[in-house]
Design a protein around this motif. Structure first.
Motif, short mmCIF file in Angstrom:
data_model
loop_
_atom_site.label_atom_id
_atom_site.label_comp_id
_atom_site.label_asym_id
_atom_site.label_seq_id
_atom_site.Cartn_x
_atom_site.Cartn_y
_atom_site.Cartn_z
N GLN A 122 -37.85 -49.15 -15.10
CA GLN A 122 -37.06 -47.95 -14.68
C GLN A 122 -36.25 -48.30 -13.51
O GLN A 122 -35.25 -47.38 -13.24
N SER A 123 -36.42 -49.25 -12.86
CA SER A 123 -35.56 -49.68 -11.60
C SER A 123 -34.15 -49.89 -12.06
O SER A 123 -33.84 -50.66 -13.12
N ASN A 124 -33.18 -49.54 -11.25
CA ASN A 124 -31.75 -49.97 -11.19
C ASN A 124 -31.39 -51.40 -11.42
O ASN A 124 -32.00 -52.04 -10.71
N LEU A 125 -30.60 -51.83 -12.37
CA LEU A 125 -30.36 -53.18 -12.56
C LEU A 125 -29.85 -53.73 -11.23
O LEU A 125 -29.66 -55.00 -10.89
N GLY A 126 -29.30 -53.03 -10.47
CA GLY A 126 -28.62 -53.41 -9.17
C GLY A 126 -29.69 -53.94 -8.28
O GLY A 126 -29.30 -54.77 -7.07
N LEU A 127 -30.83 -53.49 -8.42
CA LEU A 127 -31.75 -54.10 -7.48
C LEU A 127 -31.90 -55.47 -7.79
O LEU A 127 -32.36 -56.31 -6.93
N LEU A 203 -28.28 -51.92 -1.50
CA LEU A 203 -28.38 -51.64 -2.76
C LEU A 203 -27.15 -51.08 -3.30
O LEU A 203 -26.83 -49.96 -2.83
N SER A 204 -26.57 -51.66 -4.14
CA SER A 204 -25.37 -51.11 -4.72
C SER A 204 -25.81 -50.69 -6.25
O SER A 204 -26.17 -51.76 -7.06
N ARG A 205 -26.02 -49.56 -6.49
CA ARG A 205 -26.52 -49.00 -7.67
C ARG A 205 -25.59 -49.13 -9.09
O ARG A 205 -24.42 -48.97 -8.75
N LEU A 206 -25.94 -49.51 -10.25
CA LEU A 206 -24.96 -49.58 -11.34
C LEU A 206 -25.08 -48.11 -11.78
O LEU A 206 -26.06 -47.36 -11.80
N PRO A 207 -24.01 -47.60 -12.37
CA PRO A 207 -23.92 -46.14 -12.94
C PRO A 207 -25.16 -46.10 -14.03
O PRO A 207 -25.42 -47.09 -14.71
N GLN A 208 -25.84 -44.91 -13.94
CA GLN A 208 -26.89 -44.76 -14.79
C GLN A 208 -27.12 -43.73 -15.69
O GLN A 208 -26.60 -42.59 -14.74
N ALA A 209 -27.42 -43.54 -16.84
CA ALA A 209 -27.67 -42.39 -17.59
C ALA A 209 -28.94 -42.16 -18.28
O ALA A 209 -29.57 -43.23 -18.70
N VAL A 210 -29.56 -41.11 -18.15
CA VAL A 210 -31.10 -40.85 -18.50
C VAL A 210 -31.23 -39.87 -19.50
O VAL A 210 -30.64 -38.76 -18.92
N ARG A 211 -31.89 -39.81 -20.27
CA ARG A 211 -32.13 -38.85 -21.27
C ARG A 211 -33.63 -38.66 -21.76
O ARG A 211 -34.47 -39.89 -21.75
N CYS A 234 -24.32 -51.62 -29.12
CA CYS A 234 -24.09 -51.02 -27.58
C CYS A 234 -24.33 -52.30 -26.70
O CYS A 234 -23.59 -52.38 -25.72
N GLU A 235 -25.05 -53.07 -27.19
CA GLU A 235 -25.32 -54.12 -26.00
C GLU A 235 -24.31 -55.09 -26.19
O GLU A 235 -23.95 -55.80 -25.04
N THR A 236 -23.65 -55.37 -27.19
CA THR A 236 -22.68 -56.06 -27.45
C THR A 236 -21.30 -55.51 -26.57
O THR A 236 -20.52 -56.07 -25.85
N GLU A 237 -21.36 -54.23 -26.74
CA GLU A 237 -20.37 -53.48 -25.91
C GLU A 237 -20.38 -53.76 -24.39
O GLU A 237 -19.43 -53.95 -23.74
N LEU A 238 -21.59 -53.62 -23.84
CA LEU A 238 -21.84 -53.89 -22.31
C LEU A 238 -21.66 -55.44 -22.11
O LEU A 238 -21.43 -55.67 -20.82
N ASP A 239 -21.90 -56.25 -22.97
CA ASP A 239 -21.38 -57.61 -22.80
C ASP A 239 -21.99 -58.26 -21.36
O ASP A 239 -21.51 -58.77 -20.62
N GLY A 240 -23.62 -57.74 -21.48
CA GLY A 240 -24.15 -58.45 -20.33
C GLY A 240 -24.06 -57.73 -18.89
O GLY A 240 -24.53 -57.89 -17.91
N LYS A 241 -23.10 -56.66 -18.83
CA LYS A 241 -23.04 -55.88 -17.67
C LYS A 241 -23.72 -54.79 -17.49
O LYS A 241 -23.18 -53.58 -16.71
N GLU A 264 -19.01 -45.53 -14.90
CA GLU A 264 -19.58 -44.30 -15.60
C GLU A 264 -19.13 -43.89 -16.77
O GLU A 264 -19.76 -43.43 -17.62
N GLU A 265 -17.85 -44.26 -17.30
CA GLU A 265 -17.23 -43.83 -18.48
C GLU A 265 -17.79 -44.51 -19.70
O GLU A 265 -18.36 -44.00 -20.62
N THR A 266 -18.08 -45.87 -19.55
CA THR A 266 -18.91 -46.77 -20.39
C THR A 266 -20.15 -46.22 -20.37
O THR A 266 -20.95 -46.21 -21.64
N THR A 267 -20.85 -45.86 -19.42
CA THR A 267 -22.39 -45.79 -19.34
C THR A 267 -22.65 -44.52 -20.38
O THR A 267 -23.60 -44.27 -21.12
N GLU A 268 -22.00 -43.37 -20.03
CA GLU A 268 -21.90 -42.07 -20.59
C GLU A 268 -21.56 -42.11 -22.26
O GLU A 268 -22.24 -41.55 -23.15
N ALA A 269 -20.38 -43.16 -22.69
CA ALA A 269 -20.03 -43.30 -23.90
C ALA A 269 -21.21 -44.16 -24.82
O ALA A 269 -21.61 -43.67 -25.86
#
Length: 286
Positions: A122-127, A203-211, A234-241, A264-269
Motif C-alpha cells: 500500500q505504500s507509495n512508490l515514492g518511498l 519523501l516526494s509522493r507520486l500521485p495516487q488514486a484509490v478506489r 495500463c502498465e504499458t501506458e505508465l511505462d515504468g513510471k 495526476e491526469e495520467t493517474t486518474e485516466a
C-alpha cells in the motif's frame, strides 16, 4: 534508553491519547524527558475509546498543536500500537512520511539493518524511490502487520511499518508501539535539528488514486481475462513510471484498486480505465 534525560526540555508537545491505553504512558514519558505536554483524549470512561479522537480523527490534534504552538502532535489509537503525527503547522504527517523519516535516520546512523525498510504494497512508490536515492532498499509485504513482521524476521531487517502508522522496531520489540515510534521520530528530529515540516519533505509522493468497490463475488483476479488485458495496457501506458495494484479485501466483499503515476491526469485516466474494466468483469454493488 532511547533518549537522554531532559532531552525534551523546552519542547512543547500535543498528545491525543484516544481515551485509551496511552493515557498513562505517552504523556508521562514525555514529561519525564522534560517536555511541556498538552493533552486531549485523556479522560477514558470505558466507552469513549476512539470516539471522535485519536489517530483516526487527527483534526482535533491539529487544532491543539496550533493553539499551544507545539513542536509536534502525537496521536495514538485506542490500544496505542499506532502513531499519527502532526507537524508544527498543524498538518498531518502520513505513514509513508513517518517511515521515510525513521528509515533515513536509521541509514545515517547505521541502524537500518541491511539498509532495508519493510513496508506493505500500500505504500507509495515514492518511498522506494527515496530509499534507493539514499542508498537503501525497500522490501514490500502483503497488507497487515503480521506480514510486515514475517518479512522482517525472514530478511533479518530491523524497521518496518504500514501506511496506517503501525511501526515495528525489531531491535526493541516485535510488536507495534506508538510511543516507541514517536520517540524514534523525535530522536531523528533532534539529530537533524529540523522541524517536522521540513523533515517530511524527504519523501516526494507520486500521485495516487484509490478506489474500493463492493462486489457480489470474488473470483480469482487472474481468471478475469478482460481485466488482465486492461491492466497490461495500463502498465504499458505508465511505462515504468507508476504502478497498479488490484486486490480483494481480506475482510470485506470489496476489490481495492490503487494506481500511481507520473502526474495526476495520467493517474486518474488509468484509474478510470481500470474501474470500468472491473465493472464489466464483476458485479459491482453501488
Amino acid at each position: 534508553r532511547l533518549l537522554p534525560e531532559s532531552a525534551l526540555k523546552g519542547w512543547r508537545i500535543a498528545v491525543d491519547c484516544a481515551h485509551g491505553a496511552a493515557v498513562s504512558t505517552t504523556p508521562d514519558v514525555l514529561r519525564t524527558l522534560g517536555a511541556d505536554v498538552a493533552c486531549m483524549g485523556d479522560q477514558p470512561d470505558g466507552r469513549n475509546i476512539n470516539a471522535g479522537v485519536g489517530s483516526q480523527h487527527p483534526e482535533g490534534l491539529s487544532s491543539l498543536v496550533k493553539a499551544h504552538r507545539a513542536r509536534l502532535g502525537i496521536a495514538h489509537d485506542g490500544d496505542a500500537d499506532r502513531l499519527v503525527l502532526v507537524d508544527e503547522t498543524g498538518s498531518v504527517v502520513d505513514g509513508d512520511e513517518l517511515m521515510a523519516i525513521v528509515a533515513r535516520h536509521g541509514l545515517n546512523k547505521g541502524r537500518l539493518r541491511h539498509g532495508t525498510l519493510v513496508a506493505t504494497v500500500q505504500s507509495n512508490l515514492g518511498l522506494k524511490v527515496a530509499l534507493n536515492e539514499w542508498g537503501g532498499h525497500l522490501v514490500q509485504s502483503a497488507v497487515g502487520d503480521r506480514y510486515v513482521l514475517e518479512a522482517m524476521l525472514k530478511g533479518g531487517y530491523s524497521i518496518g511499518g504500514e501506511t496506517s502508522g503501525h511501526m515495528i522496531f525489531l531491535d526493541v520489540s516485535p510488536s507495534g508501539d506508538g510511543l516507541l515510534a514517536a520517540l524514534k521520530v523525535i530522536e531523528a528530529m533532534i539529530a537533524s535539528g529540523q522541524p517536522l515540516s521540513e523533515m517530511r519533505r524527504c519523501l516526494s509522493r507520486l500521485p495516487q488514486a484509490v478506489r474500493a468497490l463492493m462486489v457480489a463475488a470474488k473470483p480469482p483476479l487472474e481468471s478475469l481475462v478482460g481485466l488482465q488485458a486492461v491492466v497490461a495496457a495500463c502498465e504499458t501506458e505508465l511505462d515504468g513510471k507508476g504502478r497498479i495494484l488490484l486486490r480483494y479485501s481480506g475482510t470485506e466483499s470489496k476489490i481495492r484498486l490503487l494506481v500511481e503515476g507520473p502526474d495526476e491526469e495520467t493517474t486518474e485516466a488509468v484509474m478510470a480505465d481500470l474501474e470500468q474494466a472491473v465493472r464489466q468483469e464483476l458485479e459491482v454493488k453501488d
